[in-house]
Design a protein around this motif. Structure first.
Motif, mmCIF file in Angstrom:
data_model
loop_
_atom_site.group_PDB
_atom_site.id
_atom_site.type_symbol
_atom_site.label_atom_id
_atom_site.label_comp_id
_atom_site.label_asym_id
_atom_site.label_seq_id
_atom_site.Cartn_x
_atom_site.Cartn_y
_atom_site.Cartn_z
ATOM 1 N N ARG A 37 -32.165 -31.746 -15.434
ATOM 2 C CA ARG A 37 -33.383 -31.029 -15.804
ATOM 3 C C ARG A 37 -33.024 -29.710 -16.514
ATOM 4 O O ARG A 37 -33.130 -28.622 -15.959
ATOM 5 C CB ARG A 37 -34.241 -30.760 -14.567
ATOM 6 N N TYR A 38 -32.577 -29.863 -17.731
ATOM 7 C CA TYR A 38 -32.222 -28.716 -18.565
ATOM 8 C C TYR A 38 -32.366 -29.142 -20.016
ATOM 9 O O TYR A 38 -32.617 -30.299 -20.321
ATOM 10 C CB TYR A 38 -30.798 -28.245 -18.269
ATOM 11 N N ARG A 39 -32.233 -28.190 -20.922
ATOM 12 C CA ARG A 39 -32.242 -28.515 -22.344
ATOM 13 C C ARG A 39 -31.023 -27.883 -23.000
ATOM 14 O O ARG A 39 -30.380 -26.993 -22.425
ATOM 15 C CB ARG A 39 -33.532 -28.014 -23.018
ATOM 16 N N LEU A 40 -30.704 -28.354 -24.196
ATOM 17 C CA LEU A 40 -29.581 -27.817 -24.952
ATOM 18 C C LEU A 40 -30.091 -27.045 -26.156
ATOM 19 O O LEU A 40 -30.952 -27.523 -26.887
ATOM 20 C CB LEU A 40 -28.649 -28.946 -25.410
ATOM 21 N N GLU A 41 -29.567 -25.852 -26.322
ATOM 22 C CA GLU A 41 -29.949 -24.989 -27.438
ATOM 23 C C GLU A 41 -28.775 -24.916 -28.411
ATOM 24 O O GLU A 41 -27.688 -24.483 -28.049
ATOM 25 C CB GLU A 41 -30.281 -23.599 -26.910
ATOM 26 N N ASN A 42 -28.996 -25.364 -29.646
ATOM 27 C CA ASN A 42 -27.932 -25.370 -30.653
ATOM 28 C C ASN A 42 -27.845 -24.019 -31.350
ATOM 29 O O ASN A 42 -28.858 -23.491 -31.824
ATOM 30 C CB ASN A 42 -28.187 -26.469 -31.687
ATOM 31 N N ARG A 43 -26.644 -23.473 -31.413
ATOM 32 C CA ARG A 43 -26.403 -22.197 -32.066
ATOM 33 C C ARG A 43 -25.472 -22.393 -33.263
ATOM 34 O O ARG A 43 -24.417 -23.024 -33.165
ATOM 35 C CB ARG A 43 -25.764 -21.204 -31.089
ATOM 36 N N MET A 44 -25.871 -21.829 -34.387
ATOM 37 C CA MET A 44 -25.106 -21.932 -35.628
ATOM 38 C C MET A 44 -23.769 -21.193 -35.520
ATOM 39 O O MET A 44 -23.657 -20.169 -34.846
ATOM 40 C CB MET A 44 -25.938 -21.315 -36.758
ATOM 41 N N MET A 45 -22.758 -21.719 -36.216
ATOM 42 C CA MET A 45 -21.469 -21.040 -36.335
ATOM 43 C C MET A 45 -21.094 -20.904 -37.808
ATOM 44 O O MET A 45 -21.550 -21.673 -38.662
ATOM 45 C CB MET A 45 -20.371 -21.809 -35.595
ATOM 46 N N LEU A 46 -20.258 -19.919 -38.088
ATOM 47 C CA LEU A 46 -19.749 -19.688 -39.434
ATOM 48 C C LEU A 46 -18.252 -19.903 -39.465
ATOM 49 O O LEU A 46 -17.577 -19.909 -38.430
ATOM 50 C CB LEU A 46 -20.061 -18.251 -39.890
ATOM 51 N N ALA A 72 -23.316 -12.119 -40.293
ATOM 52 C CA ALA A 72 -23.613 -12.577 -38.937
ATOM 53 C C ALA A 72 -24.441 -13.853 -38.919
ATOM 54 O O ALA A 72 -25.129 -14.197 -39.878
ATOM 55 C CB ALA A 72 -24.362 -11.478 -38.170
ATOM 56 N N THR A 73 -24.377 -14.523 -37.778
ATOM 57 C CA THR A 73 -25.251 -15.651 -37.456
ATOM 58 C C THR A 73 -26.534 -15.111 -36.822
ATOM 59 O O THR A 73 -26.615 -13.928 -36.468
ATOM 60 C CB THR A 73 -24.564 -16.580 -36.450
ATOM 61 N N ILE A 114 -33.832 -8.911 -36.143
ATOM 62 C CA ILE A 114 -33.585 -9.848 -35.053
ATOM 63 C C ILE A 114 -34.034 -11.233 -35.491
ATOM 64 O O ILE A 114 -35.188 -11.429 -35.871
ATOM 65 C CB ILE A 114 -34.339 -9.418 -33.783
ATOM 66 N N LEU A 115 -33.109 -12.196 -35.437
ATOM 67 C CA LEU A 115 -33.421 -13.563 -35.837
ATOM 68 C C LEU A 115 -33.466 -14.456 -34.606
ATOM 69 O O LEU A 115 -32.619 -14.352 -33.717
ATOM 70 C CB LEU A 115 -32.348 -14.096 -36.799
ATOM 71 N N PRO A 116 -34.443 -15.364 -34.523
ATOM 72 C CA PRO A 116 -34.467 -16.320 -33.415
ATOM 73 C C PRO A 116 -33.163 -17.116 -33.380
ATOM 74 O O PRO A 116 -32.616 -17.473 -34.433
ATOM 75 C CB PRO A 116 -35.665 -17.215 -33.744
ATOM 76 N N PRO A 117 -32.650 -17.411 -32.189
ATOM 77 C CA PRO A 117 -31.320 -18.003 -32.077
ATOM 78 C C PRO A 117 -31.187 -19.401 -32.653
ATOM 79 O O PRO A 117 -30.081 -19.837 -32.960
ATOM 80 C CB PRO A 117 -31.060 -18.009 -30.566
ATOM 81 N N ASP A 118 -32.297 -20.138 -32.798
ATOM 82 C CA ASP A 118 -32.193 -21.508 -33.282
ATOM 83 C C ASP A 118 -32.279 -21.608 -34.805
ATOM 84 O O ASP A 118 -32.221 -22.708 -35.362
ATOM 85 C CB ASP A 118 -33.271 -22.378 -32.643
ATOM 86 N N LEU A 119 -32.421 -20.479 -35.506
ATOM 87 C CA LEU A 119 -32.408 -20.515 -36.965
ATOM 88 C C LEU A 119 -31.008 -20.814 -37.486
ATOM 89 O O LEU A 119 -30.018 -20.648 -36.777
ATOM 90 C CB LEU A 119 -32.890 -19.174 -37.542
ATOM 91 N N ARG A 120 -30.953 -21.241 -38.733
ATOM 92 C CA ARG A 120 -29.659 -21.453 -39.389
ATOM 93 C C ARG A 120 -29.667 -20.642 -40.694
ATOM 94 O O ARG A 120 -29.895 -21.168 -41.782
ATOM 95 C CB ARG A 120 -29.414 -22.944 -39.649
#
Length: 291
Positions: free
Chosen positions: A116-125, A178-179, A194-200
């Motif tokens: 019972r959790y979700r996965l949050e994808n974070r962009m990398m450079l 930065a990401t 400040i950018l939302p974390p799920d943006l790319r």
């Protein structure tokens, strides 16, 4: 909102090597997980070479980072290589990237073991240090790469280009690429958005620009940013706050998006980011030492 996920059965716990109580806390978490049927659990300091090699060998399906944001960054770099999700448990002061506080893990880990959790994808450079046509090194970036002045307190001249076209020339202490994750780190400290974390997106922010462009620039993920150093004194680059790398006049850093992503385990709903951001800004733990 939670979503049904795979239930991890092989869990590695990496902890901050210099937090006195971290080994004991890691052992308590390991016993807790084993008592609830997890097949394999190990714990070790995050920098331990043997520990990191076991993760690279694909022996685990979840990595728990026990410490602060620095520990979470190291875990993110390690997990991204194999797509292993990372769960952060905060033992530090700030812990903006961490999902679970020290006194919450007994309550929340059962949800992990129920899926019972979700996965949050974070962009990398990817950041590549270039000297002419020669590549001197390549790094993955979760927060930011900074090109800046060295030990001499003088600004440097930095020429930024996007997709091969000149963008701006900065006379500044430095330039941050930065990401969205990094938008709440060093970039935020120098006035970036400040950018939302799920943006790319890729964010460019100058540090103390002098008679230069002083507005942040947000680019699409397909952009290629090149920062070229023009200086008669020392300049350096640093990736995610790690040890600085000396740059010579004419050196460049080429930055673009990586296909790999960091996957953070989240129990909170999607609005957590703004709630946490407001709370940290109103009660900044880093300011406690100044009282």
């Amino acid at each position: 909102m939670e979503s049904s996920q795979l239930i991890p059965q092989r869990i590695a716990i990496g902890y901050h090597p210099f937090l006195v109580d971290a080994p004991q806390e890691a052992e308590q978490i390991a016993r807790f997980l084993q008592g609830r049927g997890v097949q394999q659990v190990i714990s070790a300091p995050m920098p331990d070479k043997a520990f990191r090699q076991q993760i690279r060998d694909g022996k685990f399906d979840l990595l728990i980072a026990l410490g602060g944001d620095g520990t979470m960054l190291r875990a993110g770099h390690l997990g991204a290589q194999l797509g292993i999700p990372v769960l952060g448990i905060n033992l530090g002061r700030f812990g903006f990237l961490m999902e679970v506080q020290r006194d919450e893990w007994r309550e929340l880990l059962p949800r992990l073991l129920d899926g019972r959790y979700r996965l949050e994808n974070r962009m990398m450079l990817r950041a590549e240090h270039l000297r002419g046509e020669q590549s001197l090194g390549c790094w993955s970036v979760l927060n930011e790469v900074v090109v800046c002045r060295g030990q001499f307190v003088r600004p440097v001249r930095l020429k930024a280009s996007v997709d091969g076209y000149a963008l701006a020339t900065y006379i500044a202490d430095g330039l941050i690429v930065a990401t969205p994750t990094g938008s709440t780190a060093y970039a935020l400290a120098v006035g970036g958005p400040i950018l939302p974390p799920d943006l790319r997106n890729i964010l460019i922010v100058a540090v103390a620009p002098h008679l230069s462009l002083d507005r942040a620039i947000i680019l699409s993920e397909g952009s290629v940013v090149t920062v070229t150093v023009h200086t008669s004194h020392q300049a350096v680059m640093s990736v995610d706050g790690q040890a600085p790398i000396t740059m010579e006049d004419g050196d460049a850093v080429r930055v673009d998006a990586l296909p790999e992503m960091v996957r953070f385990v989240r129990f909170q709903d999607y609005g957590y980011f703004y709630r946490n951001l407001t709370a940290y800004m109103e009660q900044n733990p880093a300011a406690e030492d100044l009282s």
